[in-house]
Design a protein around this motif. Structure first.
Motif, PDB file in Angstrom:
ATOM      1  N   PRO A 132       0.788  -1.222   0.000  1.00  0.00           N
ATOM      2  CA  PRO A 132       0.000   0.000   0.000  1.00  0.00           C
ATOM      3  C   PRO A 132       0.823   1.277   0.000  1.00  0.00           C
ATOM      4  O   PRO A 132       0.323   2.320  -0.353  1.00  0.00           O
ATOM      5  CB  PRO A 132      -0.816  -0.103   1.300  1.00  0.00           C
ATOM      6  N   ASP A 133       2.104   1.258   0.425  1.00  0.00           N
ATOM      7  CA  ASP A 133       2.869   2.478   0.543  1.00  0.00           C
ATOM      8  C   ASP A 133       3.742   2.740  -0.676  1.00  0.00           C
ATOM      9  O   ASP A 133       4.632   3.558  -0.639  1.00  0.00           O
ATOM     10  CB  ASP A 133       3.728   2.451   1.807  1.00  0.00           C
ATOM     11  N   GLN A 134       3.493   2.068  -1.778  1.00  0.00           N
ATOM     12  CA  GLN A 134       4.302   2.243  -2.961  1.00  0.00           C
ATOM     13  C   GLN A 134       3.485   2.820  -4.099  1.00  0.00           C
ATOM     14  O   GLN A 134       2.286   2.598  -4.207  1.00  0.00           O
ATOM     15  CB  GLN A 134       4.919   0.906  -3.397  1.00  0.00           C
ATOM     16  N   GLU A 135       4.163   3.544  -4.988  1.00  0.00           N
ATOM     17  CA  GLU A 135       3.476   4.145  -6.131  1.00  0.00           C
ATOM     18  C   GLU A 135       2.952   3.092  -7.088  1.00  0.00           C
ATOM     19  O   GLU A 135       2.112   3.371  -7.933  1.00  0.00           O
ATOM     20  CB  GLU A 135       4.429   5.081  -6.872  1.00  0.00           C
ATOM     21  N   LEU A 154      -7.981 -12.665   2.907  1.00  0.00           N
ATOM     22  CA  LEU A 154      -7.774 -11.796   1.756  1.00  0.00           C
ATOM     23  C   LEU A 154      -7.174 -10.451   2.176  1.00  0.00           C
ATOM     24  O   LEU A 154      -7.682  -9.788   3.068  1.00  0.00           O
ATOM     25  CB  LEU A 154      -9.096 -11.573   1.021  1.00  0.00           C
ATOM     26  N   LYS A 155      -6.087 -10.065   1.513  1.00  0.00           N
ATOM     27  CA  LYS A 155      -5.429  -8.787   1.790  1.00  0.00           C
ATOM     28  C   LYS A 155      -5.547  -7.809   0.622  1.00  0.00           C
ATOM     29  O   LYS A 155      -5.607  -6.603   0.826  1.00  0.00           O
ATOM     30  CB  LYS A 155      -3.948  -9.009   2.098  1.00  0.00           C
ATOM     31  N   ASN A 156      -5.548  -8.334  -0.601  1.00  0.00           N
ATOM     32  CA  ASN A 156      -5.549  -7.483  -1.786  1.00  0.00           C
ATOM     33  C   ASN A 156      -6.679  -7.916  -2.714  1.00  0.00           C
ATOM     34  O   ASN A 156      -6.712  -9.066  -3.150  1.00  0.00           O
ATOM     35  CB  ASN A 156      -4.214  -7.599  -2.529  1.00  0.00           C
ATOM     36  N   LEU A 157      -7.590  -6.982  -3.020  1.00  0.00           N
ATOM     37  CA  LEU A 157      -8.748  -7.304  -3.854  1.00  0.00           C
ATOM     38  C   LEU A 157      -8.856  -6.272  -4.971  1.00  0.00           C
ATOM     39  O   LEU A 157      -8.958  -5.065  -4.719  1.00  0.00           O
ATOM     40  CB  LEU A 157     -10.018  -7.302  -2.994  1.00  0.00           C
ATOM     41  N   PHE A 158      -8.832  -6.752  -6.221  1.00  0.00           N
ATOM     42  CA  PHE A 158      -8.817  -5.888  -7.391  1.00  0.00           C
ATOM     43  C   PHE A 158     -10.095  -6.101  -8.204  1.00  0.00           C
ATOM     44  O   PHE A 158     -10.294  -7.159  -8.792  1.00  0.00           O
ATOM     45  CB  PHE A 158      -7.581  -6.191  -8.248  1.00  0.00           C
ATOM     46  N   LEU A 159     -10.959  -5.074  -8.209  1.00  0.00           N
ATOM     47  CA  LEU A 159     -12.280  -5.193  -8.841  1.00  0.00           C
ATOM     48  C   LEU A 159     -12.538  -4.065  -9.843  1.00  0.00           C
ATOM     49  O   LEU A 159     -13.685  -3.776 -10.172  1.00  0.00           O
ATOM     50  CB  LEU A 159     -13.368  -5.179  -7.766  1.00  0.00           C
ATOM     51  N   ALA A 160     -11.495  -3.429 -10.327  1.00  0.00           N
ATOM     52  CA  ALA A 160     -11.663  -2.323 -11.268  1.00  0.00           C
ATOM     53  C   ALA A 160     -12.250  -2.809 -12.590  1.00  0.00           C
ATOM     54  O   ALA A 160     -12.195  -3.988 -12.928  1.00  0.00           O
ATOM     55  CB  ALA A 160     -10.315  -1.641 -11.521  1.00  0.00           C
ATOM     56  N   THR A 198      -6.233  -5.088   3.113  1.00  0.00           N
ATOM     57  CA  THR A 198      -5.454  -3.849   3.196  1.00  0.00           C
ATOM     58  C   THR A 198      -5.594  -2.988   1.945  1.00  0.00           C
ATOM     59  O   THR A 198      -5.450  -1.775   2.012  1.00  0.00           O
ATOM     60  CB  THR A 198      -3.960  -4.152   3.414  1.00  0.00           C
ATOM     61  N   THR A 199      -5.885  -3.621   0.793  1.00  0.00           N
ATOM     62  CA  THR A 199      -5.926  -2.911  -0.483  1.00  0.00           C
ATOM     63  C   THR A 199      -7.188  -3.287  -1.239  1.00  0.00           C
ATOM     64  O   THR A 199      -7.442  -4.465  -1.471  1.00  0.00           O
ATOM     65  CB  THR A 199      -4.693  -3.289  -1.341  1.00  0.00           C
ATOM     66  N   LEU A 200      -7.980  -2.265  -1.632  1.00  0.00           N
ATOM     67  CA  LEU A 200      -9.219  -2.510  -2.367  1.00  0.00           C
ATOM     68  C   LEU A 200      -9.292  -1.559  -3.552  1.00  0.00           C
ATOM     69  O   LEU A 200      -9.293  -0.338  -3.396  1.00  0.00           O
ATOM     70  CB  LEU A 200     -10.429  -2.306  -1.448  1.00  0.00           C
ATOM     71  N   HIS A 201      -9.331  -2.136  -4.768  1.00  0.00           N
ATOM     72  CA  HIS A 201      -9.395  -1.349  -5.997  1.00  0.00           C
ATOM     73  C   HIS A 201     -10.770  -1.503  -6.647  1.00  0.00           C
ATOM     74  O   HIS A 201     -11.176  -2.607  -6.967  1.00  0.00           O
ATOM     75  CB  HIS A 201      -8.324  -1.825  -6.980  1.00  0.00           C
ATOM     76  N   LEU A 211      -7.939  -2.030   6.318  1.00  0.00           N
ATOM     77  CA  LEU A 211      -7.947  -1.390   5.005  1.00  0.00           C
ATOM     78  C   LEU A 211      -7.139  -0.091   5.025  1.00  0.00           C
ATOM     79  O   LEU A 211      -7.448   0.834   5.760  1.00  0.00           O
ATOM     80  CB  LEU A 211      -9.383  -1.111   4.563  1.00  0.00           C
ATOM     81  N   GLN A 212      -6.101  -0.043   4.188  1.00  0.00           N
ATOM     82  CA  GLN A 212      -5.218   1.117   4.124  1.00  0.00           C
ATOM     83  C   GLN A 212      -5.347   1.898   2.827  1.00  0.00           C
ATOM     84  O   GLN A 212      -5.126   3.108   2.800  1.00  0.00           O
ATOM     85  CB  GLN A 212      -3.758   0.669   4.271  1.00  0.00           C
ATOM     86  N   TYR A 213      -5.680   1.219   1.745  1.00  0.00           N
ATOM     87  CA  TYR A 213      -5.704   1.858   0.429  1.00  0.00           C
ATOM     88  C   TYR A 213      -7.018   1.539  -0.270  1.00  0.00           C
ATOM     89  O   TYR A 213      -7.379   0.366  -0.435  1.00  0.00           O
ATOM     90  CB  TYR A 213      -4.526   1.349  -0.411  1.00  0.00           C
TER      91      TYR A 213
END
Length: 345
Positions: A12-15, A202-208, A225-228, A247-249
């Motif tokens: 979460p802390d990276q570009e 689950l830590k990273n979920l990508f739903l774009a 931690t990451t939800l897109h 959740l951070q991002y």
């Protein structure tokens, strides 16, 4: 490749968090879909051969009791393959890349019970269904024609990539059988709901790039931690709860949130540090940045800009003033109720 390597890009802390937003990648899965629509023609049978195996095999390792050796890595990308039946004889394979072929059937992989890593992107698969593979940790089925999430039950699976397919609804992802799944990639499908993603680790979920209108059924993902959610049709910010304590991002770019008051619904996310709301109607409001920080004092970054100390101090003042006004209103209400009670005596 290891699952640790796979996760590096999702910190979460990276570009790198904006990587999935590149127009180039959006065009990539649109191209794959167009290609899929053209695949109505019958491909000439093209089975995997022993010569291809010899060319694609690598990584000699000990097997069984350590007295024998076998090649455990296979790469046969872009060979126009329609049949991989030969793989049934190569039971020691651990790493398999069969991407960019014309495969419709993965059943020969059921014999590879030592498989750790599978990449089957860019084929003609309608399903990711396989027998339970006890050691499989990373599996990618991106840019196929998969229509559901049935038949995925590998107990050590940590990362599952299904982006660029045709999935309308997530079903049968059993949290008991997928207890180690930490990263789920579903960008560029046709999802109309977030229901069915009840996966405790689950830590990273990508739903774009789906067709989502709301967030629902994610309330208990306490490790997320990451939800897109970029480029959907979300209008309200219902569906977030204090149970989502990690959740951070949160990326909501390109949705339809118009009312700044919706930001108050994110106050229960104690660790939210980065929020992306670009290309939503509310982002055009003059008080947009300030309101977000007033509602979420822990927020460090909105869109691509970090908050300055001056902005934080101003938000603190507004928050304190609002608190005092609420207390005064509460006291006034109590006095009014008291006067009303006395008048009735």
């Amino acid at each position: 490749m290891s699952d640790e390597d796979d996760l590096d890009e999702f910190e979460p802390d990276q570009e790198e968090l904006e990587k999935e937003d590149d127009e180039k990648e959006t065009e990539e899965w649109e191209d794959h879909r167009k290609e899929g629509e053209e695949f109505a023609e019958e491909w000439m049978p093209s089975p995997l051969t022993e010569d291809m195996m010899k060319e694609g095999l690598s990584l000699l390792c000990k097997t069984g009791n350590g007295l024998a050796h076998a090649y455990v890595k296979l790469e046969v990308k872009d060979r126009e393959l329609t049949d991989i039946s030969l793989l049934r004889s190569y039971i020691h394979l651990r790493y398999v890349d069969i991407s960019e072929n014309h495969l419709t059937d993965l059943s020969p992989l059921n014999c590879l019970t030592h498989l750790l890593w599978l990449k089957a992107d860019g084929n003609l698969l309608r399903s990711a269904r396989l027998n339970q593979l006890p050691y499989l940790q990373i599996a990618s089925f991106a840019y196929n024609q998969i229509v559901d999430t049935e038949g995925i039950s590998h107990p050590r699976l940590g990362s599952l990539d299904l982006k660029g397919n045709r999935i309308h609804m997530v079903t049968s992802l059993d949290p008991q059988k997928l207890s180690n799944l930490h990263t789920l990639e579903l960008r560029g499908n046709q999802l109309e709901s977030t229901l069915g993603i009840n996966l405790p680790k689950l830590k990273n979920l990508f739903l774009a790039q789906n067709m989502l209108k709301r967030v629902e059924g994610l309330e208990n993902l306490s490790n997320l931690t990451t939800l897109h959610l970029r480029d959907n049709q979300i209008e309200t910010l219902n569906g977030f709860s204090k149970e989502m304590k990690s959740l951070q991002y949160l990326n909501l770019r390109g949705n339809m949130v118009s009312d700044l008051a919706e930001l108050a619904k994110l106050r229960d996310l104690p660790k939210l540090r980065a929020l992306v709301l670009l290309d939503n109607p509310c982002a055009d409001e003059s008080e947009y940045r300030q309101e977000a920080l007033v509602q979420m004092s822990q927020l460090e970054r909105l869109d691509k800009d970090f908050y300055e100390e001056e902005e934080r101090a101003e938000a603190d003042e507004i928050r304190q003033r609002l608190k005092e006004e609420q207390e005064q209103e509460h006291e006034a209400e109590q006095e009014h109720d008291l006067e009303l009670d006395q008048s009735l005596i």
